[in-house]
Write an enzyme that holds these catalytic residues in place. Structure first.
Site, short mmCIF file in Angstrom:
data_model
loop_
_atom_site.label_atom_id
_atom_site.label_comp_id
_atom_site.label_asym_id
_atom_site.label_seq_id
_atom_site.Cartn_x
_atom_site.Cartn_y
_atom_site.Cartn_z
N SER A 95 -19.37 34.38 -45.47
CA SER A 95 -19.67 35.81 -45.30
C SER A 95 -19.07 36.69 -46.39
O SER A 95 -19.76 37.61 -46.88
CB SER A 95 -19.23 36.28 -43.91
OG SER A 95 -20.02 35.66 -42.94
N LYS A 126 -16.81 36.02 -30.13
CA LYS A 126 -17.98 36.86 -29.87
C LYS A 126 -17.97 37.50 -28.48
O LYS A 126 -18.40 38.64 -28.30
CB LYS A 126 -19.27 36.08 -30.09
CG LYS A 126 -19.49 35.77 -31.57
CD LYS A 126 -20.79 35.04 -31.82
CE LYS A 126 -20.87 34.64 -33.28
NZ LYS A 126 -22.07 33.89 -33.61
N ASP A 157 -27.42 37.83 -34.64
CA ASP A 157 -27.75 36.41 -34.80
C ASP A 157 -29.23 36.14 -34.50
O ASP A 157 -29.91 35.42 -35.24
CB ASP A 157 -26.90 35.53 -33.87
CG ASP A 157 -25.49 35.34 -34.39
OD1 ASP A 157 -25.26 35.53 -35.60
OD2 ASP A 157 -24.60 35.00 -33.57
N GLY A 202 -24.19 27.73 -25.56
CA GLY A 202 -22.96 28.45 -25.90
C GLY A 202 -23.27 29.83 -26.43
O GLY A 202 -24.34 30.40 -26.18
N ALA A 237 -24.00 30.96 -29.43
CA ALA A 237 -25.16 31.11 -30.33
C ALA A 237 -26.44 31.20 -29.52
O ALA A 237 -27.30 32.04 -29.79
CB ALA A 237 -25.21 29.96 -31.33
P1 NDP Z 1 -20.11 27.20 -28.65
O1 NDP Z 1 -18.80 26.51 -28.79
O2 NDP Z 1 -20.18 28.51 -27.93
O3 NDP Z 1 -21.15 26.23 -27.89
C1 NDP Z 1 -21.29 24.90 -28.29
C2 NDP Z 1 -22.48 24.25 -27.58
O4 NDP Z 1 -22.63 22.94 -28.14
C3 NDP Z 1 -22.31 24.06 -26.09
O5 NDP Z 1 -23.57 24.23 -25.48
C4 NDP Z 1 -21.85 22.60 -25.98
O6 NDP Z 1 -22.19 21.97 -24.76
C5 NDP Z 1 -22.64 21.98 -27.10
N1 NDP Z 1 -22.10 20.73 -27.66
C6 NDP Z 1 -20.99 20.59 -28.43
N2 NDP Z 1 -20.85 19.29 -28.82
C7 NDP Z 1 -21.90 18.62 -28.31
C8 NDP Z 1 -22.34 17.27 -28.37
N3 NDP Z 1 -21.64 16.34 -29.06
N4 NDP Z 1 -23.47 16.91 -27.73
C9 NDP Z 1 -24.17 17.85 -27.03
N5 NDP Z 1 -23.83 19.16 -26.94
C10 NDP Z 1 -22.71 19.53 -27.56
O7 NDP Z 1 -20.67 27.33 -30.15
P2 NDP Z 1 -21.71 28.41 -30.69
O8 NDP Z 1 -22.80 28.53 -29.69
O9 NDP Z 1 -21.00 29.65 -31.09
O10 NDP Z 1 -22.24 27.72 -32.04
C11 NDP Z 1 -23.18 26.66 -32.00
C12 NDP Z 1 -23.65 26.32 -33.40
O11 NDP Z 1 -24.41 27.39 -33.95
C13 NDP Z 1 -22.52 26.05 -34.39
O12 NDP Z 1 -22.88 24.93 -35.17
C14 NDP Z 1 -22.48 27.31 -35.25
O13 NDP Z 1 -22.01 27.04 -36.55
C15 NDP Z 1 -23.95 27.66 -35.28
N6 NDP Z 1 -24.21 29.10 -35.58
C16 NDP Z 1 -24.85 29.42 -36.74
C17 NDP Z 1 -25.12 30.72 -37.08
C18 NDP Z 1 -25.85 31.03 -38.36
O14 NDP Z 1 -25.88 32.20 -38.76
N7 NDP Z 1 -26.48 30.05 -39.01
C19 NDP Z 1 -24.72 31.84 -36.21
C20 NDP Z 1 -24.07 31.40 -34.98
C21 NDP Z 1 -23.81 30.08 -34.71
P3 NDP Z 1 -21.28 22.17 -23.42
O15 NDP Z 1 -21.59 23.54 -22.93
O16 NDP Z 1 -21.74 21.10 -22.52
O17 NDP Z 1 -19.86 22.02 -23.88
#
Ligand code: NDP
Length: 279
Positions: free
Chosen positions: A19, A68, A105, A132, A134
């Protein structure tokens, strides 16, 4: 207090954030005088850090993992899309001294899909992996594009169920676990899990991607992520990562803060060229 307008991104971890670079290039391109830095801020220090930032003349902040939801609580006022998503990635100081919270986003993703990659979402079957922060940000703006249906699949199914309920008034959205996806197929599969960050994949059954379908990983890296590679194996017509979304969500934040829209195409091309040199 600096005479130049101050902006920052807070998060933990933060050292790899692109960023500061993106906003510096936007500022150069549009002739705006501003400084933008990255600060390591764990959740427990969030409130104190934000207060200090604005007290010292800060004009706008981006908040990333794991801040967030805290930023959503912190904002005095919210845009409609931020209100719905219950997650804020952009805080902006207003003229009356209050702090506005927005979530750029979702619009960043939709702009990348539609304008940069010519992918129409209307009447498409969309699968979102993950429930999550995102996913919270992208579901509303994606439903605004009037897909035929949307399914949110998550490891912890209850979190997907809550999301589907919260957004049910905006369109056809259902929730399930990964096992329940057998026999279904989708035109667009979005990976909003953080699995790619450790080069892992959610447990995906065969046949999930429809013919002529596309895949999009919100995560981005210098090399193809595990999900981008999976998409290629499934013969996706496009298998993309989230670099374009990152630039587009930053452009929306920049516009909110400065009232000027930067040219994102030029910057995405530059970042793509750089990583091809690296990857
Ligand atoms: P969170 O920590 O809020 O959520 C993570 C999610 O991933 C949960 O649903 C979790 O499941 C799931 N998860 C994690 N590991 C695994 C796995 N091994 N198998 C299956 N499910 C899994 O993260 P965010 O939502 O904030 O971010 C998610 C992704 O989005 C990241 O990679 C982030 O970098 C990307 N992102 C990119 C942006 C961009 O501008 N390009 C902007 C925002 C995010 P459970 O609920 O069961 O734990």
């Amino acid at each position: 207090m600096s005479s130049v307008d101050q902006y920052a991104v807070f998060g933990s971890p933060i050292q790899h954030s692109k960023s500061p670079r993106i906003h510096k290039l936007f500022a150069e391109q549009t002739g705006q005088a501003l400084e933008y830095r990255a600060e390591l801020v764990p959740a427990e220090q969030f409130t104190a850090a934000v207060k200090a930032f604005f007290a010292q003349g800060g004009r706008g902040l981006n908040c990333t993992v794991p801040l967030k939801e805290l930023a959503w609580d912190y904002a005095d006022k919210l845009t409609e899309r931020a209100e719905l998503s219950k997650a804020v990635n952009t805080l902006a100081l207003q003229e009356d001294g209050s702090i506005l919270g927005d979530n750029t986003d979702g619009i960043g993703l939709v702009t990348d899909l539609r304008l940069n990659h010519a992918l129409s979402l209307k009447q498409k079957r969309i699968l979102i992996l993950g429930a999550g922060g995102a996913s919270r940000g992208i579901i509303g703006p994606l439903l605004d594009q009037q897909p035929q249906l949307m399914t949110v699949a998550n490891r912890t199914v209850e979190k997907a169920v809550v999301l589907a309920q919260e957004f049910a008034h905006k369109g056809s959205v259902s929730a399930c676990g990964y096992d329940d996806l057998s026999g279904q197929s989708f035109d667009l599969i979005l990976n909003a899990t953080s699995a790619s960050l450790s080069d892992e994949l959610p447990p995906l059954v065969e046949g999930l991607l429809a013919e002529q379908g596309s895949c999009y990983d919100l995560a981005y890296a210098n090399k193809a992520t595990a999900f981008v590679r999976w998409g290629r194996e499934q013969q996706a017509i496009k298998s993309l990562d989230g670099l374009g979304m990152l630039v587009e969500q930053a452009a929306e934040a920049f516009y909110l803060w400065r009232g000027v829209r930067p040219d994102t195409t030029q910057l995405i091309q530059l970042l793509e060229a750089e990583r091809q040199g690296v990857g």
